[in-house]
Design an enzyme around this catalytic site. Sequence first.
Site, PDB file in Angstrom:
ATOM      1  N   SER A 181       0.840  -1.202   0.000  1.00 22.93           N
ATOM      2  CA  SER A 181       0.000   0.000   0.000  1.00 22.93           C
ATOM      3  C   SER A 181       0.874   1.250   0.000  1.00 22.93           C
ATOM      4  CB  SER A 181      -0.925  -0.003   1.213  1.00 22.93           C
ATOM      5  OG  SER A 181      -0.190   0.193   2.388  1.00 22.93           O
ATOM      6  N   ARG A 193       0.363   3.637  -3.157  1.00 21.25           N
ATOM      7  CA  ARG A 193      -0.252   4.934  -2.910  1.00 21.25           C
ATOM      8  C   ARG A 193       0.577   6.043  -3.558  1.00 21.25           C
ATOM      9  NH1 ARG A 193       0.053   4.877   2.068  1.00 21.25           N
ATOM     10  NH2 ARG A 193      -1.985   3.972   2.477  1.00 21.25           N
ATOM     11  N   ASN A 232      -0.658   8.043  -6.998  1.00 20.27           N
ATOM     12  CA  ASN A 232      -0.882   9.484  -6.964  1.00 20.27           C
ATOM     13  C   ASN A 232      -0.048  10.210  -7.996  1.00 20.27           C
ATOM     14  OD1 ASN A 232      -2.653  10.862  -4.841  1.00 20.27           O
ATOM     15  ND2 ASN A 232      -1.836   9.068  -3.774  1.00 20.27           N
TER      16      ASN A 232
END
Lengths: 277, 156
Positions: free
Chosen positions: A207, A211, A215
């Site tokens: 994660s 992440r 992004n």
Amino acid sequence: MSEAGHELTSSGYIKHHLVNLQVCQTEEGWQWDPEVCSGKFNTVHVDSIGFAVVLGLIFSLLFHRAAKKATPGVPGKFQAFVELIIEFVNKSVKETFHGSSKLIAPLSLTIFCWIFLMNSMDWVPVDLLPWIGTWFGIEYLKVLPTADPNITFGMSLTVFVLIIFYSIKIKGPVGFFKELAFQPFGKWMLPFNLILEVVSLVARPVSLALRLFGNLYAGELLFLLIALLFTAGPFGILGGAIAQFIWACFHLLVIPLQAFIFMMLTIVYLSMAHEDH
Amino acid sequence: MNINMTLFFEMIAFATFVFFCMKFVWPPLLGAIEERQKKIEEGLAAADRSQKDLELAQKNAEKTMHEAKEKAAELIDQAKKRHAEIVDAAKDDARAEADKIKAGAQAEIEQEVHRAREELRKQVSLLAVAGAEKILQKSIDASAHSDILDNLVAEL
């Protein structure tokens, strides 16, 4: 921009921008062709790792210069700036992590500053550096290192190694196994506990990496789409300029925030690894 | 998503930068910050202490000033008293001196009067003798009748 000879299409432009400058070793020696190298494990993304290392060196040397000249008296402007960041990171670490560790604070500082600098490459106009690259015969160039999963996974896996290392060091191998096996449902549900805990453990670096990657990759992609607007006549240029400005402003938020989240979660995970139940 | 060797290079680079930061960046900078914090803390404590010292000194000064004023007032009182005493004593002395001078003058006067009276008596006795000579038409031996004359003089 697209190399001469190819027709400039929207999807071609975007695809071209999403290909790394890469090198791999084959039986015929070093190969720089993405068509050959793509998917091979011994490929190296020269642009991602190159920009990452250059930015890391900028961070290290700047901070090292400040550290060498650091005085407990009245600080200079640069020292004050560096101390601002140090204090911010130190505060974040102290609020979350209650043990004593010589590693976590410098680790957090490196993560924050390095990721911030790497993310900042998103502010550089998407075509500027690839265009300069074409002068030197570089066909492909992806300037944003954090939009490369290799970079984000490289960092998160290093953090993961530290999580495992500290879990075993603090709790002992048995204690670490107990934590994985006897929670949250007691020892009669051991296999179930083990699956649950291992998944949640493995989910941390995944994660963390995804992440950041997601992004920044999305951010870069949108910059590319906005750049395409510039080809759509005068209104396209105006709309593109406005959209570019707004999206860049939005990244004023995204870029430090993603750096901060990566740092904060690293501190949280490592403090969890330090906690002995 | 192409995961490849880049990942390991990134891990090595990351570990290197973290190590560099841990060895050469973090300790001197945090050390400087903490030392400055300590200095500022000490400085503030010193300022507090000196403030208290100042207050104490001011109180002391006030007390000393008050005492000095009291002492001065006392001294002035004493001086006034002494002044009065000296004036009184001088007055007494002057009066005594005047009395003495007056008494001396008085005595002199009395002496003068006495002498004048004696002189007068002698003159009178001489006059009396001369008168008696005239009356008797013959000289009288003054020395033979001196006792009579003396008696006469004493009666005058």
